[in-house]
Design a protein around this motif. Sequence first.
Motif, PDB file in Angstrom:
ATOM      1  N   VAL A   5      -4.859  -1.363  -3.822  1.00 49.51           N
ATOM      2  CA  VAL A   5      -4.670  -2.625  -4.548  1.00 49.51           C
ATOM      3  C   VAL A   5      -4.812  -3.797  -3.591  1.00 49.51           C
ATOM      4  CG1 VAL A   5      -2.139  -2.734  -4.344  1.00 49.51           C
ATOM      5  CG2 VAL A   5      -3.264  -3.764  -6.314  1.00 49.51           C
ATOM      6  N   PHE A   6      -5.452  -4.849  -4.052  1.00 51.44           N
ATOM      7  CA  PHE A   6      -5.814  -6.060  -3.313  1.00 51.44           C
ATOM      8  C   PHE A   6      -7.102  -5.872  -2.496  1.00 51.44           C
ATOM      9  CE2 PHE A   6      -1.048  -6.140  -3.299  1.00 51.44           C
ATOM     10  CZ  PHE A   6      -0.907  -7.012  -4.369  1.00 51.44           C
ATOM     11  N   LYS A   7      -7.524  -4.626  -2.271  1.00 54.31           N
ATOM     12  CA  LYS A   7      -8.771  -4.347  -1.545  1.00 54.31           C
ATOM     13  C   LYS A   7      -9.478  -3.153  -2.201  1.00 54.31           C
ATOM     14  CE  LYS A   7      -7.058  -5.997   2.911  1.00 54.31           C
ATOM     15  NZ  LYS A   7      -7.745  -7.250   3.008  1.00 54.31           N
ATOM     16  N   GLU A   8      -9.524  -3.169  -3.542  1.00 54.69           N
ATOM     17  CA  GLU A   8     -10.070  -2.039  -4.283  1.00 54.69           C
ATOM     18  C   GLU A   8     -11.565  -1.856  -4.038  1.00 54.69           C
ATOM     19  OE1 GLU A   8      -7.185  -4.404  -6.828  1.00 54.69           O
ATOM     20  OE2 GLU A   8      -8.994  -4.854  -5.722  1.00 54.69           O
ATOM     21  N   PHE A   9     -11.981  -0.595  -4.097  1.00 51.14           N
ATOM     22  CA  PHE A   9     -13.402  -0.269  -4.177  1.00 51.14           C
ATOM     23  C   PHE A   9     -13.771  -0.389  -5.653  1.00 51.14           C
ATOM     24  CE2 PHE A   9     -12.043   2.130  -0.427  1.00 51.14           C
ATOM     25  CZ  PHE A   9     -13.007   1.740   0.492  1.00 51.14           C
ATOM     26  N   VAL A  51     -10.369  -4.831 -17.109  1.00 49.10           N
ATOM     27  CA  VAL A  51     -10.719  -3.930 -16.010  1.00 49.10           C
ATOM     28  C   VAL A  51      -9.432  -3.229 -15.594  1.00 49.10           C
ATOM     29  CG1 VAL A  51     -11.537  -3.780 -13.635  1.00 49.10           C
ATOM     30  CG2 VAL A  51     -12.722  -5.255 -15.278  1.00 49.10           C
ATOM     31  N   HIS A  52      -9.484  -1.908 -15.585  1.00 52.14           N
ATOM     32  CA  HIS A  52      -8.308  -1.075 -15.326  1.00 52.14           C
ATOM     33  C   HIS A  52      -8.399  -0.437 -13.942  1.00 52.14           C
ATOM     34  CE1 HIS A  52      -5.179   1.912 -15.986  1.00 52.14           C
ATOM     35  NE2 HIS A  52      -6.042   2.853 -15.670  1.00 52.14           N
ATOM     36  N   HIS A  53      -7.292  -0.464 -13.214  1.00 55.44           N
ATOM     37  CA  HIS A  53      -7.196   0.242 -11.926  1.00 55.44           C
ATOM     38  C   HIS A  53      -6.967   1.728 -12.211  1.00 55.44           C
ATOM     39  CE1 HIS A  53      -6.202  -3.791 -10.377  1.00 55.44           C
ATOM     40  NE2 HIS A  53      -6.546  -3.325  -9.189  1.00 55.44           N
ATOM     41  N   MET A  73       0.831  -1.203   0.000  1.00 53.30           N
ATOM     42  CA  MET A  73       0.000   0.000   0.000  1.00 53.30           C
ATOM     43  C   MET A  73       0.870   1.259   0.000  1.00 53.30           C
ATOM     44  SD  MET A  73      -3.194  -0.986   0.193  1.00 53.30           S
ATOM     45  CE  MET A  73      -4.177  -2.370   0.728  1.00 53.30           C
ATOM     46  N   LYS A  74       1.982   1.227   0.733  1.00 52.41           N
ATOM     47  CA  LYS A  74       2.847   2.401   0.789  1.00 52.41           C
ATOM     48  C   LYS A  74       3.541   2.644  -0.545  1.00 52.41           C
ATOM     49  CE  LYS A  74       3.767   2.279   5.719  1.00 52.41           C
ATOM     50  NZ  LYS A  74       4.699   1.950   6.769  1.00 52.41           N
ATOM     51  N   ASN A  75       3.931   1.587  -1.229  1.00 50.55           N
ATOM     52  CA  ASN A  75       4.606   1.699  -2.513  1.00 50.55           C
ATOM     53  C   ASN A  75       3.945   0.716  -3.471  1.00 50.55           C
ATOM     54  OD1 ASN A  75       6.385   2.247  -4.546  1.00 50.55           O
ATOM     55  ND2 ASN A  75       8.005   0.943  -3.749  1.00 50.55           N
TER      56      ASN A  75
END
Length: 150
Positions: free
Chosen positions: A66-70, A58-60, A9-11
């Motif tokens: 990431v890994f816990k996206e809304f 599907v694009h972020h 999450m930090k990087n």
Amino acid sequence: MPLTEERAMKNPISSSVEWWDKYNAYLQSPEWKSKRARVLKRASGICEGCGIKRATQVHHLHYKNVFKEFLFELVAICEECHDMVHGKTKEDLLKFDPIEWMDGFPCESCRWQDEENNRRWCGKFHIHARIALSDGGSCGPFHKELEPLK
């Protein structure tokens, strides 16, 4: 130092093999497949970039979660729009790249491997190997259509 979700999450966009291995495994998980299906359903299967073509990816929008996206952080998109978002064009994929000739290139172990004009070529789909292996390509980055040599 092992990869943790906190470190990711930090990087989030990391160049480490460890991060990409975890991310690629996540893309194969039931959790991701469920999110992906819900995003494509929300868009009625239409690209949210051009509004014309069928959404296949599907694009972020970002990797903060990431890994816990809304779901609102993800968009349904066609291959062409996805390449544009990432600054890639078909011409980029067609440029000569010496990595194609390095040991371990995925097509090396496929029965359909071929070459044309000193480029790796997919005999199954009749296209350049780099295009076949691209996101949304016939074989894709996970080599789903690879047929091992016998």
